[in-house]
Design an enzyme around this catalytic site. Structure first.
Site, PDB file in Angstrom:
ATOM      1  CG  PHE A 201      -1.779   1.087   1.535  1.00  0.00           C
ATOM      2  CD1 PHE A 201      -2.929   1.257   0.786  1.00  0.00           C
ATOM      3  CD2 PHE A 201      -1.547   1.970   2.591  1.00  0.00           C
ATOM      4  CE1 PHE A 201      -3.832   2.282   1.071  1.00  0.00           C
ATOM      5  CE2 PHE A 201      -2.443   2.997   2.883  1.00  0.00           C
ATOM      6  CZ  PHE A 201      -3.585   3.149   2.123  1.00  0.00           C
TER       7      PHE A 201
ATOM      8  CB  THR B  27       3.703   7.073   3.863  1.00  0.00           C
ATOM      9  OG1 THR B  27       2.650   6.736   4.761  1.00  0.00           O
ATOM     10  CG2 THR B  27       4.721   7.935   4.578  1.00  0.00           C
TER      11      THR B  27
ATOM     12  CB  ILE C  64       6.264   0.987   0.659  1.00  0.00           C
ATOM     13  CG1 ILE C  64       6.055   2.473   0.304  1.00  0.00           C
ATOM     14  CG2 ILE C  64       5.165   0.105   0.058  1.00  0.00           C
ATOM     15  CD1 ILE C  64       4.842   3.154   0.943  1.00  0.00           C
ATOM     16  CB  THR C  65       4.597  -2.734   5.014  1.00  0.00           C
ATOM     17  OG1 THR C  65       4.767  -1.772   6.046  1.00  0.00           O
ATOM     18  CG2 THR C  65       4.683  -4.138   5.609  1.00  0.00           C
TER      19      THR C  65
ATOM     20  NE  ARG D 262      15.165 -12.173  39.681  1.00  0.00           N
ATOM     21  CZ  ARG D 262      16.481 -12.276  39.790  1.00  0.00           C
ATOM     22  NH1 ARG D 262      17.092 -13.426  39.509  1.00  0.00           N
ATOM     23  NH2 ARG D 262      17.184 -11.238  40.179  1.00  0.00           N
TER      24      ARG D 262
ATOM     25  CD  GLN E 143      -0.067  -6.071  48.996  1.00  0.00           C
ATOM     26  OE1 GLN E 143       0.196  -4.936  49.385  1.00  0.00           O
ATOM     27  NE2 GLN E 143      -0.995  -6.820  49.561  1.00  0.00           N
TER      28      GLN E 143
ATOM     29  CD  GLN F 274      10.555  -0.907  35.945  1.00  0.00           C
ATOM     30  OE1 GLN F 274      10.913  -0.651  34.792  1.00  0.00           O
ATOM     31  NE2 GLN F 274      11.194  -0.480  37.004  1.00  0.00           N
TER      32      GLN F 274
ATOM     33  CG  HIS G 168      10.986  -9.906  32.041  1.00  0.00           C
ATOM     34  ND1 HIS G 168       9.665  -9.708  31.733  1.00  0.00           N
ATOM     35  CD2 HIS G 168      11.274 -11.165  31.607  1.00  0.00           C
ATOM     36  CE1 HIS G 168       9.178 -10.789  31.121  1.00  0.00           C
ATOM     37  NE2 HIS G 168      10.131 -11.687  31.047  1.00  0.00           N
TER      38      HIS G 168
ATOM     39  CD  GLU H 145      -2.575  -0.447   8.899  1.00  0.00           C
ATOM     40  OE1 GLU H 145      -3.800  -0.359   8.995  1.00  0.00           O
ATOM     41  OE2 GLU H 145      -1.975  -1.465   8.497  1.00  0.00           O
TER      42      GLU H 145
HETATM   43  N1  COS Z   1     -13.996   6.913   4.947  1.00  0.00           N
HETATM   44  C1  COS Z   1     -14.443   7.481   3.783  1.00  0.00           C
HETATM   45  N2  COS Z   1     -14.146   8.756   3.442  1.00  0.00           N
HETATM   46  C2  COS Z   1     -13.402   9.481   4.268  1.00  0.00           C
HETATM   47  C3  COS Z   1     -12.904   8.966   5.490  1.00  0.00           C
HETATM   48  C4  COS Z   1     -13.236   7.626   5.811  1.00  0.00           C
HETATM   49  N3  COS Z   1     -12.797   7.067   6.951  1.00  0.00           N
HETATM   50  N4  COS Z   1     -12.169   9.911   6.115  1.00  0.00           N
HETATM   51  C5  COS Z   1     -12.217  10.992   5.329  1.00  0.00           C
HETATM   52  N5  COS Z   1     -12.949  10.728   4.212  1.00  0.00           N
HETATM   53  C6  COS Z   1     -13.272  11.652   3.121  1.00  0.00           C
HETATM   54  C7  COS Z   1     -13.925  12.896   3.677  1.00  0.00           C
HETATM   55  O1  COS Z   1     -15.317  12.715   3.817  1.00  0.00           O
HETATM   56  C8  COS Z   1     -13.579  13.926   2.634  1.00  0.00           C
HETATM   57  O2  COS Z   1     -14.444  13.789   1.544  1.00  0.00           O
HETATM   58  P1  COS Z   1     -15.313  15.075   1.014  1.00  0.00           P
HETATM   59  O3  COS Z   1     -14.287  16.083   0.603  1.00  0.00           O
HETATM   60  O4  COS Z   1     -16.086  14.509  -0.137  1.00  0.00           O
HETATM   61  O5  COS Z   1     -16.134  15.502   2.166  1.00  0.00           O
HETATM   62  C9  COS Z   1     -12.205  13.498   2.154  1.00  0.00           C
HETATM   63  O6  COS Z   1     -12.077  12.111   2.496  1.00  0.00           O
HETATM   64  C10 COS Z   1     -11.089  14.269   2.828  1.00  0.00           C
HETATM   65  O7  COS Z   1     -11.215  14.081   4.225  1.00  0.00           O
HETATM   66  P2  COS Z   1     -10.645  15.145   5.270  1.00  0.00           P
HETATM   67  O8  COS Z   1     -11.091  16.518   4.861  1.00  0.00           O
HETATM   68  O9  COS Z   1     -10.995  14.680   6.623  1.00  0.00           O
HETATM   69  O10 COS Z   1      -9.065  15.032   5.000  1.00  0.00           O
HETATM   70  P3  COS Z   1      -7.861  15.707   5.767  1.00  0.00           P
HETATM   71  O11 COS Z   1      -6.832  16.042   4.768  1.00  0.00           O
HETATM   72  O12 COS Z   1      -8.320  16.792   6.656  1.00  0.00           O
HETATM   73  O13 COS Z   1      -7.196  14.541   6.670  1.00  0.00           O
HETATM   74  C11 COS Z   1      -6.757  12.657   8.049  1.00  0.00           C
HETATM   75  C12 COS Z   1      -7.736  13.459   7.178  1.00  0.00           C
HETATM   76  C13 COS Z   1      -5.802  13.517   8.877  1.00  0.00           C
HETATM   77  C14 COS Z   1      -7.641  11.884   8.979  1.00  0.00           C
HETATM   78  C15 COS Z   1      -5.972  11.729   7.094  1.00  0.00           C
HETATM   79  O14 COS Z   1      -5.056  12.450   6.319  1.00  0.00           O
HETATM   80  C16 COS Z   1      -5.235  10.614   7.789  1.00  0.00           C
HETATM   81  O15 COS Z   1      -5.825   9.599   8.174  1.00  0.00           O
HETATM   82  N6  COS Z   1      -3.901  10.752   7.964  1.00  0.00           N
HETATM   83  C17 COS Z   1      -3.087   9.680   8.449  1.00  0.00           C
HETATM   84  C18 COS Z   1      -2.616   8.837   7.335  1.00  0.00           C
HETATM   85  C19 COS Z   1      -2.145   7.525   7.812  1.00  0.00           C
HETATM   86  O16 COS Z   1      -2.800   6.834   8.579  1.00  0.00           O
HETATM   87  N7  COS Z   1      -0.972   7.131   7.342  1.00  0.00           N
HETATM   88  C20 COS Z   1      -0.425   5.891   7.750  1.00  0.00           C
HETATM   89  C21 COS Z   1       0.350   5.328   6.656  1.00  0.00           C
HETATM   90  S1  COS Z   1      -0.461   4.196   5.754  1.00  0.00           S
HETATM   91  S2  COS Z   1       0.139   2.512   6.597  1.00  0.00           S
END
Ligand code: COS
Length: 384
Positions: A122, A125, A156-157, A269, A280, A337, A339, A364
């Site tokens: 996936f 990032t 990327i995993t 231990r 305790q 701790q 251990h 995630e």
């Molecule tokens: N399911 C479906 N749609 C979603 C959703 C979800 N869980 N979360 C957000 N959306 C949609 C929103 O509804 C919005 O759509 P509309 O513009 O049509 O309303 C769109 O996606 C954008 O959402 P939002 O405005 O909330 O985006 P932001 O940029 O503000 O950021 C966060 C959202 C911060 C929550 C997001 O960027 C995030 O999860 N970041 C972390 C990423 C991550 O987990 N990375 C890990 C690496 S991958 S292993």
């Protein structure tokens, strides 16, 4: 939702046996060699572990979310590297195709992912887009029947092993943020796709991550997930909602393993003339850990059942991920701790687990991102 309690129990029993008799005895080997042995990969393939979550029509087991978290409780009891190897095919690397892919895309890729013939990664990032995923810069510019991809994906995993990458890239420069992002399936070997050096991580030895680099990589337009531009960010968020619940369940399993190890150590231990488990202050650490694990387990199961019932569990998944991964960190700390000095040397698994579980609070979506998701959903709901 558990479809058939008896069948699930048979699967969980065989998993517990596999974890206890095959995986746990090989943990040190995996840590020392930084690789999952091929015979274990084949064993996991034979058990159908690459396709747990993919529907039966594509050769998977089609487990429900409640079944999946029960499985993750078991897999969490050993080094996360084993789960990581099968994790992308069951989660972030395949679910985007399953949820939003075209019929042809599903038919072409999901059976190979379910069997483990093909591994997936996936790619969300980037060097400058982590928590702020919608700011990603990788571009996908339409050129005839293709898109030309340019950019770098980071951490990327399974990238070194993957045969396909689900890549979030910007198809529109006019639409800023999330709306300009689309998702693609890119095959390994596509000219212009290359891998960076392996990342040297604090833990998770045996699980491999690296950069995936796109330099004028030409990808057929038929590889656009769902054939629709501009919805790739939503696909990624839906994938993560599910993934976060899975990581929460893994954290429960890992915490249970660490606590089991710590309890056994505390009973063996002796200090001041008796097993340290009789003191305790040690008991307080055991009890706090037990109660917190129980709370996490209940939370994860509740969120999983809600998802199976068709509810939007964005809030619950983030609550479960935040609480369970933080809980797991606290349990890891207490178990080191308990251990004492032995917890700081690699002879005991807790030293390795302490480093391994640190990642749960980061990948995630960090704890801070989960807090933002939860609070934003609360505010949105309150405002109707
Ligand atoms: N399911 C479906 N749609 C979603 C959703 C979800 N869980 N979360 C957000 N959306 C949609 C929103 O509804 C919005 O759509 P509309 O513009 O049509 O309303 C769109 O996606 C954008 O959402 P939002 O405005 O909330 O985006 P932001 O940029 O503000 O950021 C966060 C959202 C911060 C929550 C997001 O960027 C995030 O999860 N970041 C972390 C990423 C991550 O987990 N990375 C890990 C690496 S991958 S292993």
């Amino acid at each position: 939702m558990i479809r058939d309690t008896e069948t699930l129990q048979i699967l969980l029993d065989s998993l517990r046996q596999f974890v206890g008799e095959v995986l746990i005895p090989r943990e040190n080997e995996v840590a020392d060699t930084d690789a999952i042995p091929q015979d274990i990969v084949e064993h996991m393939q034979a058990m159908g572990l690459f396709g747990l979550t993919l529907p039966e029509e594509f050769g998977g087991l089609g487990v429900t979310m409640e079944e999946e978290v029960n499985i993750a409780f078991e897999l969490g009891r050993t080094s996360p590297a084993f789960r990581s190897y099968i994790g992308t095919n069951n989660g972030i690397g395949s679910i985007g195709i399953l949820l939003d892919g075209t019929a042809e895309q599903k038919q072409h890729y999901l059976p190979k992912l379910a069997s483990g013939e093909l591994l997936s990664s996936f790619c969300l990032t980037e060097p400058d887009a982590g928590s702020d995923a919608a700011s990603l810069k990788t571009s996908a510019v339409r050129d005839g029947d293709s898109y030309i991809l340019n950019g770098t994906k980071r951490f990327i995993t399974n990238a070194p092993h993957a045969g396909i990458y689900t890549v979030m890239a910007r198809t529109s420069t006019e639409i800023k943020g999330a709306g300009g992002i689309s998702a693609f399936i890119v095959e390994r070997g596509t000219p212009g796709v290359s891998l960076g050096k392996p990342d040297h991580k604090m833990g998770h030895k045996g699980a491999h991550t690296c950069d995936v680099i796109f330099e004028n990589a030409r990808v057929p337009a038929s590889q656009l997930i769902g054939g629709v531009e501009g919805v790739g960010f939503k696909t990624a968020m839906k994938v993560l909602d599910k993934g976060r619940l899975h990581i929460a369940a893994l954290s429960v399993g890992a915490a249970e393993r660490m606590l089991d190890d710590a309890l056994r150590y505390a009973l063996e231990r002796k200090q001041f003339g008796k097993p340290i488990a009789e003191f305790q202050l040690i008991q307080a650490m055991l009890a706090d850990s037990k109660a917190e694990i129980y709370a996490s387990r209940c939370m994860v199961l509740d969120a999983a059942r809600k998802r199976d019932d068709g509810h939007n569990v964005s809030t619950e998944a983030s609550c479960a991920k935040m609480f369970s991964t933080e809980m797991c960190g606290r349990v890891a700390d207490r178990c080191v701790q308990i251990h004492g000095g032995a917890g700081y040397v690699s002879e005991y698994a807790i030293e390795r687990f302490y480093r391994d579980v640190r990642l749960f609070r980061i990948y995630e979506g960090t704890t801070q991102i989960q807090q933002i998701v939860i609070a934003r959903n609360m505010i949105r709901d309150a405002q109707g």
